[in-house]
Write an enzyme that holds these catalytic residues in place. Sequence first.
Site, PDB file in Angstrom:
ATOM      1  N   ASN A   1     -23.743 -21.355  13.761  1.00  0.00           N
ATOM      2  CA  ASN A   1     -24.503 -20.948  12.584  1.00  0.00           C
ATOM      3  C   ASN A   1     -24.281 -21.924  11.439  1.00  0.00           C
ATOM      4  OD1 ASN A   1     -21.868 -19.599  12.604  1.00  0.00           O
ATOM      5  ND2 ASN A   1     -22.543 -18.366  10.872  1.00  0.00           N
TER       6      ASN A   1
ATOM      7  N   GLU B   1     -25.059 -22.025   7.396  1.00  0.00           N
ATOM      8  CA  GLU B   1     -25.497 -21.286   6.206  1.00  0.00           C
ATOM      9  C   GLU B   1     -25.915 -22.235   5.093  1.00  0.00           C
ATOM     10  OE1 GLU B   1     -22.824 -17.296   6.943  1.00  0.00           O
ATOM     11  OE2 GLU B   1     -22.330 -18.561   5.244  1.00  0.00           O
TER      12      GLU B   1
ATOM     13  N   CYS C   1     -29.006 -19.149  12.557  1.00  0.00           N
ATOM     14  CA  CYS C   1     -28.028 -18.629  13.507  1.00  0.00           C
ATOM     15  C   CYS C   1     -27.695 -19.664  14.575  1.00  0.00           C
ATOM     16  CB  CYS C   1     -28.582 -17.382  14.189  1.00  0.00           C
ATOM     17  SG  CYS C   1     -28.909 -16.000  13.084  1.00  0.00           S
TER      18      CYS C   1
ATOM     19  N   GLU D   1     -27.613 -19.342  17.853  1.00  0.00           N
ATOM     20  CA  GLU D   1     -28.501 -19.323  19.001  1.00  0.00           C
ATOM     21  C   GLU D   1     -29.783 -20.096  18.726  1.00  0.00           C
ATOM     22  OE1 GLU D   1     -26.816 -16.884  17.519  1.00  0.00           O
ATOM     23  OE2 GLU D   1     -26.803 -15.063  18.746  1.00  0.00           O
TER      24      GLU D   1
ATOM     25  N   CYS E   1     -28.579 -11.413  17.077  1.00  0.00           N
ATOM     26  CA  CYS E   1     -29.327 -10.626  16.089  1.00  0.00           C
ATOM     27  C   CYS E   1     -30.777 -10.469  16.556  1.00  0.00           C
ATOM     28  CB  CYS E   1     -29.268 -11.296  14.713  1.00  0.00           C
ATOM     29  SG  CYS E   1     -30.280 -12.791  14.568  1.00  0.00           S
TER      30      CYS E   1
ATOM     31  N   CYS F   1     -32.805 -13.760  16.772  1.00  0.00           N
ATOM     32  CA  CYS F   1     -32.385 -14.571  17.918  1.00  0.00           C
ATOM     33  C   CYS F   1     -32.859 -13.947  19.226  1.00  0.00           C
ATOM     34  CB  CYS F   1     -30.878 -14.761  17.916  1.00  0.00           C
ATOM     35  SG  CYS F   1     -30.336 -15.869  16.589  1.00  0.00           S
TER      36      CYS F   1
END
Length: 160
Positions: A61, A63, A72, A74, A112, A115
Site C-alpha cells: 500500500n 498512502e 492498496c 493488491e 477490501c 480490491c
Amino acid sequence: MKKDIHIGYEHFKSNSELNDIEKKLFERAKTARENAYAPYSNFLVGCAVLLENGEIHSGNNQENAAFPSGLCAERTALFWIGANFPNEKIKKIFIIGGPREFSEKTPPIPPCGACRQSLMEYETKQNENINVYFSNLNEEVFKVNSIKDLLPFYFDSTFL
C-alpha cells in the site's frame, strides 16, 4: 496439524501447512508489507502475485496526504502487472496486512471491497480463477479458490 476445509475456503493454522510456492508467496508478501508506505494509517499491507509464467511480483500500500490518492497493495500489484504483462494470467495472490504494531490478536486481513472488485475484473478478463490467500504475521492463512468466494454478488463486463 491438519488444515480445516470449509465450503468456499480453506483455513491453515500455520504457514507450515502450505506448499513450497505458497510459502514463497507468504515470504514475498511479508517483505512487501515491510516496505509499505503508510504514514497516515500505520496499516501495512503487502502482497505477492504468482503469474502463469512462474514469475512472482509484489506490491504494497502507498498512502498520500491527498486522501484518497493512495492505493492498496493488491491494486498496486495488479495494475502494474496489467500494464507490464497484459496477456499473462494471474494464478495466485497472497496478502498480508495489519497495523504497523502487529499484535497476536490481529486476524488475517482479506482484500477490501475495491480490491475485490479489481481482482474480479482480472479474473473475468483471463476467464480463470485466481486463488486468493490472506494472512497475518502469526502465519494463520485463509485461502479461497476464486475472488467470487469473497465477492459473491459481483458485477463484471459479462452483465453488459
